[in-house]
Design an enzyme around this catalytic site. Sequence first.
Site, PDB file in Angstrom:
ATOM      1  N   GLN A   1       3.310 -11.328   2.779  1.00 35.49           N
ATOM      2  CA  GLN A   1       3.839 -10.767   1.525  1.00 35.49           C
ATOM      3  C   GLN A   1       5.298 -10.318   1.711  1.00 35.49           C
ATOM      4  OE1 GLN A   1       0.410  -9.358   2.329  1.00 35.49           O
ATOM      5  NE2 GLN A   1      -0.260 -11.207   1.345  1.00 35.49           N
TER       6      GLN A   1
ATOM      7  N   GLY B   1       7.608 -11.560  -1.526  1.00 37.37           N
ATOM      8  CA  GLY B   1       6.770 -12.549  -0.845  1.00 37.37           C
ATOM      9  C   GLY B   1       7.288 -13.951  -1.091  1.00 37.37           C
ATOM     10  N   ASP B   2       6.693 -14.930  -0.415  1.00 39.14           N
ATOM     11  CA  ASP B   2       7.053 -16.345  -0.572  1.00 39.14           C
ATOM     12  C   ASP B   2       8.497 -16.647  -0.197  1.00 39.14           C
ATOM     13  OD1 ASP B   2       4.477 -16.677  -1.760  1.00 39.14           O
ATOM     14  OD2 ASP B   2       5.309 -15.974  -3.660  1.00 39.14           O
TER      15      ASP B   2
ATOM     16  N   LYS C   1       8.742 -17.225   5.096  1.00 39.21           N
ATOM     17  CA  LYS C   1       8.573 -16.590   6.422  1.00 39.21           C
ATOM     18  C   LYS C   1       7.903 -17.551   7.389  1.00 39.21           C
ATOM     19  CE  LYS C   1       6.139 -13.310   4.548  1.00 39.21           C
ATOM     20  NZ  LYS C   1       6.405 -13.555   3.143  1.00 39.21           N
TER      21      LYS C   1
ATOM     22  N   GLY D   1       0.101 -17.111   1.981  1.00 41.59           N
ATOM     23  CA  GLY D   1       0.057 -18.548   2.204  1.00 41.59           C
ATOM     24  C   GLY D   1       1.321 -18.957   2.915  1.00 41.59           C
ATOM     25  N   HIS D   2       1.182 -19.480   4.109  1.00 44.25           N
ATOM     26  CA  HIS D   2       2.343 -19.959   4.851  1.00 44.25           C
ATOM     27  C   HIS D   2       2.290 -21.481   4.904  1.00 44.25           C
ATOM     28  CE1 HIS D   2       2.963 -16.057   7.386  1.00 44.25           C
ATOM     29  NE2 HIS D   2       3.316 -15.936   6.136  1.00 44.25           N
ATOM     30  N   THR D   3       3.345 -22.124   4.434  1.00 46.20           N
ATOM     31  CA  THR D   3       3.411 -23.574   4.565  1.00 46.20           C
ATOM     32  C   THR D   3       4.334 -23.887   5.722  1.00 46.20           C
ATOM     33  OG1 THR D   3       3.170 -23.717   2.188  1.00 46.20           O
ATOM     34  CG2 THR D   3       3.889 -25.714   3.306  1.00 46.20           C
TER      35      THR D   3
END
Length: 425
Positions: free
Chosen positions: A223, A12-13, A16, A40-42
């Site tokens: 994820q 994950g992270d 994406k 969490g998508h930034t």
Amino acid sequence: MPTKVVVGVQWGDEGKGKIIDILASRADVVVRSQGGNNAGHTVESGGEVYKLHLIPSGILYPETACLVGCGVVIDPKVILEEIDGLKARGIPCNNLRIDPRAHVIMPWHIVLDSLSEKMRGKGDIGTTGRGIGPCYMDKSERSGIRMYDLTHPDIFAEKVRTACTVKNLIITKVYGGSPLDAEAIIKEYTEYGKRLSGYLADVSVLAFEACKSGKNVLFEGAQGTLLDLDVGTYPYVTSSNPISGGVCTGTGVGPTLIDEVIGVCKAYTTRVGKGPFPTELEDETGELIRQRGHEFGTTTGRPRRTGWFDAVILRHAVRVNGLTALAVNKLDTLSGIGSLKVCVAYKKPDGTVTSDFPATLEELAGCEPVYEEIAGFDDDISGCKSYAELPQSCKDYVQKLEEICGCPIKMVGVGPGREQNLEIE
Ligand code: IMP
């Protein structure tokens, strides 16, 4: 237009959100298929930073339909906060649709997530505490509450009362916690249901029709592959299937409708939460990567564990996802680190070497990484506008990754902005 799936291929992270955001600018429809607000998508757009947890990143484009599939678990409070936050910043959420089959994260799921973690003690999973696992447990047990129920007050009230009776017994008798007030929950959540009812639509039908009519459909994963409930590092995983196969079950479209599967990774490895991490760097280099790469969780703010790029993991991901391309993010973070290491295989306790990712934690725990050392690069590459502009040492690193992972690298990230994503012809 080819339909594309974007999945994370590490823990994950992987960034994406940025890749999805870029692809979403060319997409008619963006679909989310699993997970919940553990993700969490930034996304950076027009100098603004957006942190999204549940709503597909395509929401930043007013013409793009954003679908939340049946495999997603939804905390109604969180999705409403996200909708309100976006609206306040001038982003209408008119194109958002949520499948009525999607399960609802209820207060007891959040309570039980934290109580069960506490009871596991040192053996805790390190969950995000958002109630994800307990919600999927109820789904599998066939006692869950779905979005349809939430938006039908009579059905909802009855289901909450039934669930609360059982959950309060577990909370108080098994874990020694405080019981929940069913009537207060009904009152609060019925209001959420009223506000969300206008968004419900059959995502399976919408996604199928979009694919069939040749629209540009993007399925966004949350994820990562190693957090997959089945092929990840069980039990240190999430409770859904973030691999490409999860897109089919989590949206209700068949695999023959998918043309491309793009895996997103970082130029190094990170993970949050517990569990084995063969290439972990618990030294100054690891700290340097964490600080330079801003490796702190979007959802929980927790510092992420950092380590060298692990091609054994990547080959596993290429296989289980059927990847057709890779996007490698955060190459810029490695600038000035010195010479770089890439894990190409694992050495097992009996001295044999394997290039296959072990099926069990026990086997993984005994493995030591076998590294190849590659020259690093010192140049600031964050301003490079094309792949051709990158220094040769940087391209050598990318080519090495492509060779050992066995998958073409089609994009390289040199910073968080959309324009800092370099496409490789
Ligand atoms: P849960 O999904 O909250 O149950 O957490 C299970 C494991 O998955 C924990 O190790 C979490 O840190 C990890 N996890 C869940 N979602 C994400 C994510 O979006 N990025 C990285 N790790 C995640």
